[in-house]
Write an enzyme that holds these catalytic residues in place. Structure first.
Site, PDB file in Angstrom:
ATOM      1  N   HIS A   1      29.901  50.994  20.588  1.00  0.00           N
ATOM      2  CA  HIS A   1      29.383  50.776  21.928  1.00  0.00           C
ATOM      3  C   HIS A   1      30.300  49.877  22.755  1.00  0.00           C
ATOM      4  CE1 HIS A   1      25.862  51.822  19.422  1.00  0.00           C
ATOM      5  NE2 HIS A   1      25.552  52.546  20.468  1.00  0.00           N
ATOM      6  N   LEU A  27      23.146  66.838  20.891  1.00  0.00           N
ATOM      7  CA  LEU A  27      24.015  65.716  20.567  1.00  0.00           C
ATOM      8  C   LEU A  27      25.296  66.249  19.919  1.00  0.00           C
ATOM      9  CD1 LEU A  27      22.765  62.365  19.033  1.00  0.00           C
ATOM     10  CD2 LEU A  27      24.999  63.302  18.466  1.00  0.00           C
ATOM     11  N   GLN A  85      28.306  60.002  26.169  1.00  0.00           N
ATOM     12  CA  GLN A  85      27.453  58.814  26.230  1.00  0.00           C
ATOM     13  C   GLN A  85      28.201  57.499  26.030  1.00  0.00           C
ATOM     14  OE1 GLN A  85      23.904  58.143  23.428  1.00  0.00           O
ATOM     15  NE2 GLN A  85      23.011  59.082  25.262  1.00  0.00           N
TER      16      GLN A  85
END
Length: 906
Positions: free
Chosen positions: A693, A620, A644
């Site tokens: 997000h 990550l 991501q």
């Protein structure tokens, strides 16, 4: 000599005085003997190191001299770091090297080593390589990296040696050359792309053979390409046939000319072509880096990982040059020897940088998992970051503590110690294929750069102590004490090289500099749309012809074109699967992309089809993910990393801006790092998210010169755009960012629930060419009469605008909805054409008003001569909040219809 250009410490005079004071050895020693008992260096080898060090030192002095009258533009030197010549000697000429800016001696020694002008042994594999011009390469194959002029990772052409007496390199401006003329069969687009910048493209901006790429076997050379394919020149020698060998420069002089050309920003400089002063040459496997602040370290780790994976996939060690397109059904080819190691140097202050931490952590993380990364980090520790001191013991403690990275150290001013430690470290990495760090204690002489007044932050005693550790003087002391040379002999070598460097410095002053914008940007991001379209068409032929059975088997007999209408996510997944079949060097990686198939299932099933070596999960860390991609592209693979979420990209932007996008620019096209970065992003995720997000910030991507930014909205466009990005990366070395609207991933309906209007069939291979989506071309929808208003949008704005257009059509208003598809470069011609049809433009921009895409669209319309009415609807300058509050800050369909009505009411 050049003593009048030194700093107040008068480095030149001090060296002379110290050299004159050395006591002669009681006897002369055979240069073939070790310089002392158990020493790993012979006298001849130590003389080679001395010559490289002296050349580097004289270059530093010449740089100050050039700057003193305004003709030199770079004075950061290597004085005090000349011990890195011993590191170069401990490596092989084919080991890829990413060097920091105090690497003058390394560069000089590597040039002499590659030319066979030093006493250091050449590995048998490289020594056995055919000489330049030998007819031993199979037809259509590229020369191996161990040949003079061979292609190195991403290298576009063989490098050409440096001519004597300032003559222009073959193909450069002012020299006889076929470049700049159109060969029979050359593509019309190549002529158009050359345009006013034909001089730059033909070599004027790139120096010796820079900025050119050889066509594939059987193709004619287009404008800007070298017609003399196969005319390799030995490293450090001049390519003019028939010239008397006695007047040719040796490799050290050739390297000095390279560096001096960089200092004066000569357009004939062999790597950056006057765009920047860097150490780099394709034929020396030296990859240019534009910063010492550790940003190149993640790339080095990526190159090491790719190198080892290629070695394992290709145990025969075929080395025919990087080939991202690959051969169908065949493994990709490694551009480096199978046992090569990647070397990456940096300064002590850089160990504190986030990029360095990311690189060390990634190398150690993979080592812990059992994956091998043959990287040798070299930290040259002079104790200073400009004026800020590294705390005593900090660098050693930091480097020793890195898990999975073997630690070696030496006094970097002692040539014997440095060489011994470098041989041990490089040998360990080569044998074990694992990462190591070589920590060298060095000094910094003459300050950080020409304008640096060291006395403002260093005491006289501290400066004097560093002068006593001068590595050039240390080598001289050892040579004299061992009886290999006398002080007079060494001084003669020093002066001879100094006068040679001064002469070359005077010669390069008269060389041309980049004189136009076209020359500057000639190698920034070349576009060859016809070749990209042909690559897509060729892929379709393979998929529907010779590769049809393999394709059917890969998809388990369930071909995507037979699966019925697909969503955006499903289309991207199928296009990636087809891409991996057509590009054997393509690798897909990122967080959760393998076992899980991605957070949204976009990469689902790819690992099962193509294996864990080609589809794998990473740690990550976005900086490391992009660094792995940069190194993989450099090594000849076609990387497709996933970040991501768009918000996470901001952690690692410099890997795109400072590293990926600059590679061609600062290497005149000699190196490239093709890459397609997938980034799920933008807003409108219902019931999920918040800022991280639902990020709608794209300004940083559009600001990077040469970057391709794609935003597919429809499933059929998405598959075509994936194919285009892959082809553009493979053909042109493009760096593409595919921003995938998360909210549209699984959207099925457009106007009403269950209508399935946002689904689309996946095109069978025979339709790929017809459905090709060229970079920089928009898609236009007509709603109603399509004559009243033009709505320009992208991403989530496309379905919203189509619904708004339907509402307007019920009111008798006809709309043209323009889906930009490509945000960089913008489809300007399409924009101006469609705007001019109606004379009214509404820009629907889901990014923010300040710095958003809409600003660029409106500016492009004005610059393109549009004179009609225009209005903009955009998200407000806010982060995206959680829950229903998002509607208060993002663009809505009501805002679009109201904006159109207001525009029509004018």
């Amino acid at each position: 000599m050049l003593s009048d250009v030194t700093t107040p410490q008068d480095l030149d005079d001090r060296f002379r005085e110290a050299l004159a004071g050395l006591a002669a050895a009681p006897r002369r020693r055979d240069p073939a003997e070790p310089v002392h008992d158990d020493a790993p260096l012979t006298g001849a080898q130590l003389l080679d190191l001395f010559d490289a060090q002296v050349t580097s030192r004289q270059l530093d002095l010449a740089g100050r001299w050039l700057r003193s009258f305004g003709e030199g533009f770079y004075t950061i030197g290597s004085a005090g770091h000349e011990g890195n010549a011993a590191v170069a000697a401990a490596l092989r000429p084919g080991d890829p090297a990413l060097l920091h800016y105090r690497s003058g001696a390394f560069y000089c020694l590597r040039a002499a080593q590659a030319a066979g002008e030093v006493a250091f042994p050449v590995p048998e594999e490289e020594a056995a390589a055919p000489a330049s011009g030998a007819d031993s390469t199979p037809p259509g194959a590229e020369p191996t990296p161990s040949e003079p002029g061979a292609m190195m990772p991403g290298a576009m052409v063989p490098a050409v040696g440096t001519p004597e007496l300032g003559a222009p390199p073959p193909g450069a401006q002012g020299a006889p050359s076929d470049a700049g003329t159109t060969s029979p069969g050359a593509e019309p687009e190549a002529v158009a792309e050359a345009g006013a910048g034909a001089q730059a493209a033909s070599g004027a901006a790139g120096g010796p053979a820079a900025g050119r790429d050889h066509p594939a076997a059987g193709e004619d050379a287009a404008v800007g390409q070298d017609a003399a394919v196969g005319q390799d020149a030995a490293v450090g020698q001049d390519a003019y046939a028939g010239e008397d060998a006695a007047v040719r420069e040796d490799a050290y002089a050739g390297a000095a000319r390279d560096v001096l050309r960089g200092m004066v920003a000569s357009a004939w400089e062999p790597i950056a072509g006057g765009r920047h002063k860097v150490f780099g040459r394709a034929d020396l496997a030296i990859v240019p880096t534009t910063s010492t602040i550790a940003s190149h370290l993640p790339r080095a780790v990526g190159a090491g990982l790719a190198l080892e994976r290629l070695r394992r996939r290709d145990p025969a060690g075929r080395r025919a040059g990087a080939d991202p397109l690959g051969d169908v059904g065949q493994p990709p080819r490694s551009p480096w020897p199978p046992d090569a190691v990647v070397v990456c140097s940096f300064g002590d202050a850089s160990v504190n940088h986030a990029s360095a931490t990311a690189a060390f952590n990634t190398a150690g993380w993979y080592d812990q998992t059992g994956l091998r990364i043959p990287v040798l980090f070299v930290c040259e520790d002079n104790g200073l970051g400009i004026s800020v001191r590294s705390p005593k013991g900090w660098v050693e403690a930091t480097l020793r503590s890195k898990p999975g990275i073997r630690y070696f150290s030496a006094d970097g001013t002692d040539p014997v110690q440095t060489y011994a430690a470098a041989v041990e470290a490089a040998g360990w990495v080569r044998r074990h294929r694992r990462p190591a760090v070589l920590h060298l204690s060095t000094v910094r002489l003459m300050g950080h750069a020409g304008a640096d007044a060291e006395t403002a932050y260093r005491s006289a005693g501290e400066i004097a102590a560093d002068l006593d550790r001068d590595p050039v003087l240390a080598t001289a002391r050892l040579l004299v004490a061992a009886g290999v040379a006398t002080t007079d002999e060494l001084l003669a070598r020093y002066d001879e090289r100094g006068w040679q460097v001064r002469r070359i410095a005077e010669e390069v002053l008269g060389e041309p500099k980049l004189a136009s914008a076209a020359e500057v940007v000639a190698e920034l991001a070349p576009r060859r749309p016809a070749r990209v379209a042909r690559a897509v068409a060729d892929a379709a032929v393979r998929a529907g012809g010779p590769g049809a059975a393999v394709r059917a088997d890969t998809f388990g007999g369930r071909l995507p074109e037979a699966a019925g209408p697909l969503t955006l996510a499903q289309s991207i997944n199928a296009a990636l699967a087809d891409g991996m079949l057509d590009h054997p060097g393509m690798v897909v990686f990122g967080e959760d992309v393998a076992a899980r198939g991605g957070v949204y299932g976009v990469t689902k099933g790819l690992r099962d089809r193509y294996g864990a070596a080609r589809v794998f999960d990473t740690l990550l860390d976005e900086t490391s993910i992009l660094g792995l991609g940069l190194g993989a592209g450099l090594a000849g693979l076609l990387p497709v990393p996933e970040i991501q979420y768009l918000a996470y990209l901001h952690n690692a932007e410099d890997q795109l801006r400072g590293e990926a996008a600059t590679m061609r620019f600062f290497s005149s096209g000699a190196f490239r790092n093709p890459m397609v970065v997938r980034v799920p992003g933008l807003a409108y995720q219902e019931g999920f998210g918040g800022h991280f997000h639902n990020d709608n910030s794209l300004a940083v991507l559009r600001d990077v010169p040469g970057l391709v930014v794609a935003v597919p909205a429809r499933p059929d466009d998405a598959a075509a755009m994936v194919r285009t990005c892959l082809a553009s990366a493979a053909v042109d070395g493009s760096v593409c960012v595919l921003v995938e609207p998360i909210a549209l991933y699984h959207t099925r309906d457009l106007y009403a629930e269950g209508d399935g209007e946002w689904l689309a069939d996946y095109a069978e291979p025979g339709a790929w060419a017809a459905g090709h989506a060229p970079v920089g071309r928009a898609r236009v929808y007509g709603v109603g009469s399509a004559e009243d208003v033009t709505i320009v949008t992208f991403g989530n704005g496309v379905p919203m605008s189509l619904r708004a257009a339907a509402t307007l059509a019920d009111e008798g208003v006809g709309s043209r909805v323009v889906d930009l598809r490509w945000l960089a470069p913008l489809p300007v011609a399409d924009l101006v054409r469609e705007a001019s049809v109606t004379g009214r433009v509404l820009v629907v921009d889901e990014t923010r008003r300040s710095g958003g895409v809409g600003e660029g669209v409106l500016a492009a319309l004005v610059d393109g001569g549009y004179v009609g009415a225009a209005r903009r609807v955009a998200a407000i300058d806010s982060f995206v909040p959680l829950g229903p509050a998002t509607r208060a800050v993002l663009v809505t369909e009501d805002a679009i219809t109201q904006g159109a009505r207001t525009l029509l009411a004018r």
